[in-house]
Design a protein around this motif. Structure first.
Motif, short mmCIF file in Angstrom:
data_model
loop_
_atom_site.label_atom_id
_atom_site.label_comp_id
_atom_site.label_asym_id
_atom_site.label_seq_id
_atom_site.Cartn_x
_atom_site.Cartn_y
_atom_site.Cartn_z
N TRP A 24 0.83 -1.23 0.04
CA TRP A 24 -0.14 -0.09 0.08
C TRP A 24 0.81 1.17 -0.16
O TRP A 24 0.70 2.17 -0.78
CB TRP A 24 -0.90 -0.16 1.21
CG TRP A 24 -1.77 1.31 1.32
CD1 TRP A 24 -2.93 1.53 0.73
CD2 TRP A 24 -1.52 2.32 2.38
NE1 TRP A 24 -3.30 2.62 1.18
CE2 TRP A 24 -2.69 3.36 2.02
CE3 TRP A 24 -0.40 2.51 3.06
CZ2 TRP A 24 -2.66 4.37 2.83
CZ3 TRP A 24 -0.52 3.60 4.09
CH2 TRP A 24 -1.51 4.56 3.69
N ARG A 27 -5.89 -4.89 3.39
CA ARG A 27 -6.19 -3.44 2.89
C ARG A 27 -6.25 -2.61 4.20
O ARG A 27 -6.71 -2.88 5.21
CB ARG A 27 -7.49 -3.18 2.00
CG ARG A 27 -7.45 -1.91 1.27
CD ARG A 27 -8.61 -1.77 0.70
NE ARG A 27 -8.96 -2.76 -0.32
CZ ARG A 27 -8.16 -2.82 -1.55
NH1 ARG A 27 -7.50 -1.95 -2.11
NH2 ARG A 27 -8.52 -3.81 -2.45
N ARG A 83 -10.33 2.09 6.20
CA ARG A 83 -11.47 2.92 5.26
C ARG A 83 -10.61 4.24 5.55
O ARG A 83 -9.96 4.96 4.44
CB ARG A 83 -12.67 2.99 5.19
CG ARG A 83 -13.41 3.57 4.21
CD ARG A 83 -14.68 3.57 4.32
NE ARG A 83 -15.30 4.58 3.17
CZ ARG A 83 -15.34 4.19 2.00
NH1 ARG A 83 -15.09 2.88 1.67
NH2 ARG A 83 -16.03 4.99 1.18
N PHE A 84 -10.54 4.92 6.76
CA PHE A 84 -10.07 6.15 7.06
C PHE A 84 -8.62 6.31 6.52
O PHE A 84 -8.32 7.28 5.75
CB PHE A 84 -10.01 6.40 8.50
CG PHE A 84 -9.48 7.79 8.95
CD1 PHE A 84 -9.98 9.08 8.47
CD2 PHE A 84 -8.31 7.96 9.35
CE1 PHE A 84 -9.48 10.26 8.92
CE2 PHE A 84 -7.34 9.06 9.64
CZ PHE A 84 -8.45 10.36 9.33
N HIS A 138 -6.98 4.40 4.04
CA HIS A 138 -7.02 4.12 2.59
C HIS A 138 -7.28 5.40 2.00
O HIS A 138 -6.72 5.93 1.05
CB HIS A 138 -7.87 2.95 2.26
CG HIS A 138 -7.54 2.49 0.78
ND1 HIS A 138 -6.53 2.03 0.35
CD2 HIS A 138 -8.57 2.66 -0.27
CE1 HIS A 138 -6.84 1.73 -0.91
NE2 HIS A 138 -8.04 2.08 -1.09
N GLU A 139 -8.47 6.02 2.40
CA GLU A 139 -8.95 7.40 1.81
C GLU A 139 -7.90 8.45 1.98
O GLU A 139 -7.46 9.18 1.17
CB GLU A 139 -10.40 7.72 2.41
CG GLU A 139 -11.22 6.66 1.88
CD GLU A 139 -11.38 6.36 0.25
OE1 GLU A 139 -11.29 7.39 -0.19
OE2 GLU A 139 -11.57 5.23 -0.12
N GLY A 140 -7.32 8.45 3.23
CA GLY A 140 -6.35 9.27 3.56
C GLY A 140 -5.15 9.39 2.58
O GLY A 140 -4.49 10.38 2.45
N ARG A 166 -5.33 8.67 -0.58
CA ARG A 166 -5.68 9.48 -1.70
C ARG A 166 -5.17 10.91 -1.79
O ARG A 166 -4.69 11.28 -2.46
CB ARG A 166 -7.17 9.00 -1.97
CG ARG A 166 -7.54 7.73 -2.31
CD ARG A 166 -9.04 7.68 -2.78
NE ARG A 166 -9.65 6.53 -2.67
CZ ARG A 166 -9.46 5.59 -3.75
NH1 ARG A 166 -8.89 5.53 -4.80
NH2 ARG A 166 -10.13 4.33 -3.57
N PHE A 167 -5.64 11.38 -0.44
CA PHE A 167 -5.41 12.71 -0.27
C PHE A 167 -3.93 13.10 -0.32
O PHE A 167 -3.27 13.99 -0.77
CB PHE A 167 -6.14 13.26 1.02
CG PHE A 167 -5.68 14.56 1.62
CD1 PHE A 167 -6.42 15.79 1.04
CD2 PHE A 167 -4.65 14.71 2.49
CE1 PHE A 167 -6.01 16.86 1.41
CE2 PHE A 167 -4.25 16.28 2.80
CZ PHE A 167 -5.08 17.22 2.31
#
Length: 312
Positions: free
Chosen positions: A89, A142, A145-146, A148-150, A152-153
Motif C-alpha cells: 500500500w 487493505r 477505510r480512513f 486508505h482514503e487518507g 488518496r489525499f
C-alpha cells in the motif's frame, strides 16, 4: 542545526547530481529480481516462525501465554502478511508521489533518473510482497477505510518534504524489523530471503530520502513547514498503529476486540514500535521536523519513548 560541508543542506546542484550518479551505479551493480532470485517453490517449514516471537504484538501478555506454539506461529504468519500488505500500500503511494515530484523536472539529470530507478525498484518490491502474500496463503490486508482514503489525499497533495520524510519513516521501520529477521536463523528461509532483498535495495532509497527530505524541508516557507510536519506526524502515527490489521486476530482464531485491546496496551508492542522508529526519529529531529503541535502525534503513537535495553 549546525551544518558542515557534508550536510545535505550545504550541497550544490552539482553535488546532488554526483550523489544521483553514485546511486545509479549502485543500483546497476546490486539489484535483484525477486521472481528469479528467491526460491518461491520451496515449501514452508512446518514448525518455524515468520517473525521473531518478541516482535509479535501479543508477546508477553496473558493472551500470548494461553496460546499454543502452533497458534503463535500462525499469528506470526498473519502479522507478517499484514506488514507486507502495508508495504504494498505504501509503496504504491510512494511511486505516485515520486512521479508527481519529477513530472516537471529534467529527465537528463541523474537525480531524476535515479527517481525513475527507485520507482522501478518499488514496483519489484510490491510484486515480491504480493508473491509473499500468496505463498503465506494469507489475504491482502487493505488499510482501514480512513487510512486508505487518507492515502488518496496524501498522494494528491504531497510536497517534496512530506514525500521523502514519509517514505523514510516507513522504509526505516521495515528495515529495522527485516534486519533482525534476516539474522534470525530460526525463521522461515523465505522470510529471511525477502528481508535480504528489501534491505539491500532500500539502503539506497533511505540514503536518497534522508538527503532529499532535509533539502526540501529547508527550502519551505514557515507555514508550509508546519503543514509538512503535521502530515509526516500523522503518517507516522497511522503507519505505526496500522502495521497489524485488526482482522489478523480474527483470522488467527482469536476474539478480535479482545486481541486488539491487549495488543494496544501491550508494553512490549509499544516498545517495539519505538525501537523500529528510533533511527528515523533521530534523523527527523536533527532537521527540526518533530517540533510543535505535530510532536504530540509522535508522542501519542509511543514513538518518542526511550527504547528499553532488552528491546533493542
Amino acid at each position: 542545526m549546525t551544518l558542515t560541508a557534508d550536510d545535505p543542506l550545504s550541497r550544490t546542484a552539482a553535488q546532488r547530481e554526483e550523489s544521483g550518479r553514485r546511486l545509479l551505479k549502485s543500483s546497476a551493480a546490486l539489484s535483484y529480481d525477486p521472481l528469479v532470485d528467491l526460491d518461491w517453490d520451496a515449501p514452508l517449514l512446518d514448525d518455524a516462525f515468520f517473525a521473531p516471537q518478541h516482535r509479535i504484538t501479543l508477546y508477553g501478555t496473558d493472551l500470548w501465554d494461553s496460546m499454543s506454539r502452533a497458534q503463535r506461529i500462525d499469528l506470526s504468519r498473519l502479522e507478517l502478511a499484514s506488514i507486507a500488505s502495508m508495504g504494498i500500500w505504501f509503496e504504491t503511494l510512494l511511486m505516485q508521489m515520486m512521479v508527481r515530484r519529477i513530472y516537471d523536472d529534467d529527465p537528463r539529470t541523474a537525480t531524476v533518473q535515479y527517481g525513475f530507478t527507485e520507482i522501478g525498484d518499488e514496483c519489484r518490491h510490491s510484486v515480491m510482497f504480493g508473491k509473499l502474500l500468496s505463498k503465506l496463503d494469507a489475504p491482502y490486508y487493505r488499510p482501514v477505510r480512513f487510512m486508505h482514503e487518507g492515502g488518496r489525499f496524501l498522494k494528491a497533495t504531497s510536497n517534496g518534504a512530506t514525500c521523502f520524510a514519509g517514505a523514510l519513516f516507513v522504509e526505516e521501520v521495515l528495515d529495522q524489523m527485516q534486519r533482525e529477521a534476516r539474522a534470525d536463523e530460526s525463521l522461515q528461509p523465505l522470510v529471511r530471503g525477502v528481508s535480504h532483498v528489501h534491505i539491500v535495495e532500500e539502503a539506497r532509497h533511505m540514503r536518497f530520502a534522508r538527503d532529499e527530505a532535509a533539502i526540501e524541508y529547508a527550502g519551505q516557507r514557515r507555514l508550509t513547514r508546519e503543514w509538512s510536519k503535521l502530515v509526516v506526524a500523522a503518517s507516522a502515527y497511522l503507519a505505526s498503529r496500522g502495521l497489524v490489521h485488526p482482522h489478523v486476530y480474527r483470522d488467527a482464531g482469536l476474539d478480535m476486540r479482545t486481541a486488539v485491546r491487549v495488543a494496544r496496551t501491550n508494553p512490549h508492542a509499544r516498545a517495539t514500535r519505538a525501537w523500529a522508529a528510533r533511527r528515523v526519529r533521530a534523523t527527523l529531529e536533527e532537521i527540526d521536523m518533530i517540533t510543535g503541535p505535530s510532536r504530540l502525534l509522535w508522542k501519542h503513537a509511543g514513538l518518542l519513548e526511550p527504547v528499553p535495553a532488552e528491546t533493542a
